[in-house]
Design an enzyme around this catalytic site. Structure first.
Site, PDB file in Angstrom:
ATOM      1  N   GLY A  10      57.495  47.466  33.885  1.00 44.70           N
ATOM      2  CA  GLY A  10      56.387  48.398  34.130  1.00 44.70           C
ATOM      3  C   GLY A  10      56.589  49.238  35.385  1.00 44.70           C
ATOM      4  O   GLY A  10      57.653  49.198  36.028  1.00 44.70           O
ATOM      5  N   SER A 124      44.042  43.342  42.988  1.00 39.86           N
ATOM      6  CA  SER A 124      43.639  44.746  43.122  1.00 39.86           C
ATOM      7  C   SER A 124      42.476  44.865  44.101  1.00 39.86           C
ATOM      8  O   SER A 124      41.662  43.940  44.226  1.00 39.86           O
ATOM      9  CB  SER A 124      43.208  45.241  41.743  1.00 39.86           C
ATOM     10  OG  SER A 124      42.486  46.432  41.856  1.00 39.86           O
ATOM     11  N   TYR A 149      38.540  44.443  33.241  1.00 41.10           N
ATOM     12  CA  TYR A 149      39.852  44.426  33.893  1.00 41.10           C
ATOM     13  C   TYR A 149      39.727  43.845  35.315  1.00 41.10           C
ATOM     14  O   TYR A 149      40.455  42.937  35.702  1.00 41.10           O
ATOM     15  CB  TYR A 149      40.444  45.845  33.958  1.00 41.10           C
ATOM     16  CG  TYR A 149      41.567  45.954  34.967  1.00 41.10           C
ATOM     17  CD1 TYR A 149      42.802  45.389  34.710  1.00 41.10           C
ATOM     18  CD2 TYR A 149      41.368  46.584  36.203  1.00 41.10           C
ATOM     19  CE1 TYR A 149      43.823  45.448  35.645  1.00 41.10           C
ATOM     20  CE2 TYR A 149      42.380  46.654  37.137  1.00 41.10           C
ATOM     21  CZ  TYR A 149      43.608  46.080  36.865  1.00 41.10           C
ATOM     22  OH  TYR A 149      44.605  46.128  37.804  1.00 41.10           O
ATOM     23  N   LYS A 153      41.116  40.129  37.368  1.00 41.91           N
ATOM     24  CA  LYS A 153      41.786  39.955  38.674  1.00 41.91           C
ATOM     25  C   LYS A 153      41.027  38.933  39.528  1.00 41.91           C
ATOM     26  O   LYS A 153      41.622  38.058  40.158  1.00 41.91           O
ATOM     27  CB  LYS A 153      41.870  41.293  39.415  1.00 41.91           C
ATOM     28  CG  LYS A 153      42.770  42.323  38.736  1.00 41.91           C
ATOM     29  CD  LYS A 153      44.206  41.866  38.697  1.00 41.91           C
ATOM     30  CE  LYS A 153      45.117  42.803  37.950  1.00 41.91           C
ATOM     31  NZ  LYS A 153      46.404  42.221  37.584  1.00 41.91           N
TER      32      LYS A 153
HETATM   33  P1  NAD Z   1      52.307  48.502  33.883  1.00 35.87           P
HETATM   34  O1  NAD Z   1      51.460  48.496  32.652  1.00 35.87           O
HETATM   35  O2  NAD Z   1      53.248  49.616  34.076  1.00 35.87           O
HETATM   36  O3  NAD Z   1      53.106  47.116  33.994  1.00 35.87           O
HETATM   37  C1  NAD Z   1      52.629  45.910  33.453  1.00 35.87           C
HETATM   38  C2  NAD Z   1      53.737  45.350  32.555  1.00 35.87           C
HETATM   39  O4  NAD Z   1      53.292  44.110  31.987  1.00 35.87           O
HETATM   40  C3  NAD Z   1      54.093  46.287  31.400  1.00 35.87           C
HETATM   41  O5  NAD Z   1      55.498  46.501  31.406  1.00 35.87           O
HETATM   42  C4  NAD Z   1      53.635  45.536  30.158  1.00 35.87           C
HETATM   43  O6  NAD Z   1      54.456  45.809  29.043  1.00 35.87           O
HETATM   44  C5  NAD Z   1      53.709  44.086  30.618  1.00 35.87           C
HETATM   45  N1  NAD Z   1      52.816  43.159  29.928  1.00 35.87           N
HETATM   46  C6  NAD Z   1      51.495  43.300  29.663  1.00 35.87           C
HETATM   47  N2  NAD Z   1      51.043  42.211  29.011  1.00 35.87           N
HETATM   48  C7  NAD Z   1      52.090  41.362  28.871  1.00 35.87           C
HETATM   49  C8  NAD Z   1      52.249  40.097  28.278  1.00 35.87           C
HETATM   50  N3  NAD Z   1      51.242  39.468  27.664  1.00 35.87           N
HETATM   51  N4  NAD Z   1      53.464  39.499  28.325  1.00 35.87           N
HETATM   52  C9  NAD Z   1      54.507  40.124  28.908  1.00 35.87           C
HETATM   53  N5  NAD Z   1      54.422  41.338  29.472  1.00 35.87           N
HETATM   54  C10 NAD Z   1      53.226  41.953  29.457  1.00 35.87           C
HETATM   55  O7  NAD Z   1      51.313  48.381  35.124  1.00 35.87           O
HETATM   56  P2  NAD Z   1      51.603  48.480  36.695  1.00 35.87           P
HETATM   57  O8  NAD Z   1      50.865  49.660  37.215  1.00 35.87           O
HETATM   58  O9  NAD Z   1      53.046  48.349  36.973  1.00 35.87           O
HETATM   59  O10 NAD Z   1      50.820  47.198  37.188  1.00 35.87           O
HETATM   60  C11 NAD Z   1      51.452  45.952  37.428  1.00 35.87           C
HETATM   61  C12 NAD Z   1      50.400  44.926  37.840  1.00 35.87           C
HETATM   62  O11 NAD Z   1      49.719  45.414  39.000  1.00 35.87           O
HETATM   63  C13 NAD Z   1      49.327  44.694  36.779  1.00 35.87           C
HETATM   64  O12 NAD Z   1      48.971  43.327  36.806  1.00 35.87           O
HETATM   65  C14 NAD Z   1      48.180  45.551  37.268  1.00 35.87           C
HETATM   66  O13 NAD Z   1      46.934  45.068  36.817  1.00 35.87           O
HETATM   67  C15 NAD Z   1      48.317  45.407  38.778  1.00 35.87           C
HETATM   68  N6  NAD Z   1      47.687  46.514  39.523  1.00 35.87           N
HETATM   69  C16 NAD Z   1      48.028  47.803  39.219  1.00 35.87           C
HETATM   70  C17 NAD Z   1      47.397  48.850  39.886  1.00 35.87           C
HETATM   71  C18 NAD Z   1      47.712  50.288  39.544  1.00 35.87           C
HETATM   72  O14 NAD Z   1      46.902  51.176  39.895  1.00 35.87           O
HETATM   73  N7  NAD Z   1      48.843  50.605  38.921  1.00 35.87           N
HETATM   74  C19 NAD Z   1      46.428  48.585  40.879  1.00 35.87           C
HETATM   75  C20 NAD Z   1      46.125  47.260  41.173  1.00 35.87           C
HETATM   76  C21 NAD Z   1      46.771  46.222  40.484  1.00 35.87           C
HETATM   77  N1  UFG Z   2      39.697  61.096  39.293  1.00 36.94           N
HETATM   78  C1  UFG Z   2      39.367  62.384  38.925  1.00 36.94           C
HETATM   79  N2  UFG Z   2      39.885  62.879  37.763  1.00 36.94           N
HETATM   80  C2  UFG Z   2      40.714  62.155  36.963  1.00 36.94           C
HETATM   81  C3  UFG Z   2      41.052  60.840  37.346  1.00 36.94           C
HETATM   82  C4  UFG Z   2      40.516  60.333  38.516  1.00 36.94           C
HETATM   83  O1  UFG Z   2      38.623  63.064  39.630  1.00 36.94           O
HETATM   84  O2  UFG Z   2      41.136  62.658  35.912  1.00 36.94           O
HETATM   85  C5  UFG Z   2      39.182  60.556  40.578  1.00 36.94           C
HETATM   86  C6  UFG Z   2      38.338  59.302  40.444  1.00 36.94           C
HETATM   87  O3  UFG Z   2      36.977  59.634  40.228  1.00 36.94           O
HETATM   88  C7  UFG Z   2      38.589  58.631  41.795  1.00 36.94           C
HETATM   89  C8  UFG Z   2      40.032  59.025  42.139  1.00 36.94           C
HETATM   90  O4  UFG Z   2      40.308  60.185  41.349  1.00 36.94           O
HETATM   91  O5  UFG Z   2      37.751  59.179  42.780  1.00 36.94           O
HETATM   92  C9  UFG Z   2      41.043  57.954  41.803  1.00 36.94           C
HETATM   93  O6  UFG Z   2      40.891  57.548  40.447  1.00 36.94           O
HETATM   94  P1  UFG Z   2      41.992  56.651  39.691  1.00 36.94           P
HETATM   95  O7  UFG Z   2      41.524  56.475  38.284  1.00 36.94           O
HETATM   96  O8  UFG Z   2      43.349  57.213  39.907  1.00 36.94           O
HETATM   97  O9  UFG Z   2      41.951  55.283  40.493  1.00 36.94           O
HETATM   98  P2  UFG Z   2      40.733  54.274  40.759  1.00 36.94           P
HETATM   99  O10 UFG Z   2      40.592  54.173  42.236  1.00 36.94           O
HETATM  100  O11 UFG Z   2      39.541  54.615  39.981  1.00 36.94           O
HETATM  101  O12 UFG Z   2      41.302  52.940  40.112  1.00 36.94           O
HETATM  102  C10 UFG Z   2      42.496  52.320  40.602  1.00 36.94           C
HETATM  103  C11 UFG Z   2      43.192  51.570  39.487  1.00 36.94           C
HETATM  104  C12 UFG Z   2      42.375  50.395  39.027  1.00 36.94           C
HETATM  105  C13 UFG Z   2      41.969  49.561  40.181  1.00 36.94           C
HETATM  106  C14 UFG Z   2      41.288  50.404  41.233  1.00 36.94           C
HETATM  107  C15 UFG Z   2      40.962  49.614  42.473  1.00 36.94           C
HETATM  108  O13 UFG Z   2      43.414  52.417  38.377  1.00 36.94           O
HETATM  109  O14 UFG Z   2      43.178  49.607  38.188  1.00 36.94           O
HETATM  110  O15 UFG Z   2      42.155  51.470  41.631  1.00 36.94           O
HETATM  111  O16 UFG Z   2      42.122  49.051  42.965  1.00 36.94           O
HETATM  112  F1  UFG Z   2      41.112  48.592  39.748  1.00 36.94           F
END
Ligand code: NAD
Ligand code: UFG
Length: 338
Positions: A10, A124, A149, A153
């Protein structure tokens, strides 16, 4: 001895693989590719010049996990695997609880049965809920998540704390990420969302490449300097390096340690749009629309604990985050499908 990286194909996982390989670790990757492509792992090998084992395996598949633990000498796990789309989790809560919580419990049982009790978990900032005031600190009360979601966490953090209480041999690091954006500076790996992006930066970069005609800004009446939502955007490479700094904690002590991984700086939606335009020279048309339900005005970290304890701080600024996102997007307009 190897580190198992679940969800390693990912967005954050692939960047973490690069940093661990470059630092000389042996890694093993597991992913079911439900939200990624094995091509990202080929790119990790291209960037680092190193090969490593990877398995198409689901964390809910106990027999599959057992095989990996029997074959590989796994000392510790970095656990990224999970579903992460906030909106989808509201429509499909059972799928989220089953995949994220069920899958994690299955992984933890397997680890315990193989005597591997060291884990870094991707948590998160969402666990801070909407009652705490920014900057968020690790010792604040968590809870009040507003979507399934976020609740996965929160519950997984609780499960890991209960696990340590029951068995003091466990060593757990909970990393609470703020808003990861950016891409590796090679332009070979980055974020490749399926369909319409939910998050701001992938949406902006798809407007820039011409896939979407404009950005919808969700609300401009928040109590922030320009009225748009403020977040703590962190370069994904800095985030990956945060994991590199956290892993030694697993080997030094048992217990549960929590760290925020953020920059400590808040950036508004419009500030990010303007930074992107400045860094890339591409104009981003936007329109103000209603706020998105569940969004909060401010979300940024107090990142001092990671600095004091791990010696880690984010080094890459918002322009670098925009430049690197744009390079990835330009080179791979359709993500890994190109
Ligand atoms: P991502 O979706 O790119 O990566 C997650 C990976 O997990 C993917 O490759 C997916 O195929 C794999 N996966 C999902 N379910 C699975 C399963 N049952 N078995 C095996 N593989 C599985 O997401 P990311 O942005 O790289 O996020 C990684 C982690 O960080 C996640 O747990 C996500 O919740 C957490 N996180 C992400 C963000 C963000 O904004 N990207 C913020 C806070 C926390
Ligand atoms: N936003 C827009 N337009 C868009 C998308 C987002 O204006 O099309 C704004 C949102 O309202 C927010 C900011 O951009 O003010 C950031 O939004 P994101 O969706 O990029 O991120 P969030 O902070 O809402 O959420 C992220 C992750 C979640 C996580 C959360 C807290 O996507 O998984 O941070 O860690 F739970």
């Amino acid at each position: 001895m190897s580190i198992l990286i679940t969800g390693g194909a990912g967005f954050i996982g692939s960047h973490t693989c690069v940093e661990f390989l470059n630092a000389g670790y042996d890694i093993v990757v597991l992913d079911n590719y439900s939200n990624s492509s094995p091509k990202s792992l080929d790119r990790v090998s291209e960037i680092t010049g190193k090969k490593f084992p990877f398995y198409n395996c689901d964390i809910r598949d106990r027999a599959g996990l057992d095989k990996i633990f029997e074959k590989e000498n796994i000392e510790a796990v970095i656990h990224f695997a999970g579903l992460k789309a906030v909106g989808e989790s509201c429509r499909k809560p059972l799928e989220y609880y089953e995949n994220n919580i069920g899958g994690t419990v299955n992984l933890l049982e397997c680890m315990r049965d193989h005597g591997c009790k060291k884990i870094v978990f991707s948590s998160s900032a969402t666990v801070y809920g909407s009652e705490n005031k920014c900057p968020f600190k690790e010792d604040m009360k968590v809870g009040g998540t507003t979507n399934p979601y976020g609740t996965t966490k929160l519950y997984i953090e609780t499960i890991l704390k209960d696990l340590y209480t029951s068995d003091n041999e466990w060593s757990v690091v909970l990393l609470r990420y703020f808003n990861p954006i950016g891409a590796h500076e090679s332009g070979k790996i980055g974020e490749a969302p399926n369909g319409i992006p939910n998050n701001l930066m992938p949406y902006i970069s798809q407007v820039a490449i011409g896939k979407r005609d404009h950005l919808s800004v969700f609300g401009n009446n928040y109590p922030t300097p320009d009225g748009t939502g403020v977040r703590d955007y962190i370069h994904v490479v800095d985030l990956a390096i945060g994991h590199l700094k956290a892993v030694p904690v697993l080997f030094k002590q048992t217990g549960v340690e929590v760290f925020n991984l953020g920059t400590g700086k808040g950036v508004s939606v419009l500030e990010l749009v303007h930074a992107f335009e400045e860094a890339t020279g591409v104009k981003i048309p936007y329109e103000i629309v209603d706020p998105r339900p569940g969004d909060i005005a401010y979300c940024y970290a107090d990142a001092s604990k990671a600095l004091n304890v791990l010696g880690w701080k984010a080094e890459r600024d918002i322009y670098k985050m925009c430049e690197d996102t744009w390079r990835w997007q330009k080179n791979n307009p359709n993500g890994y499908d190109d």
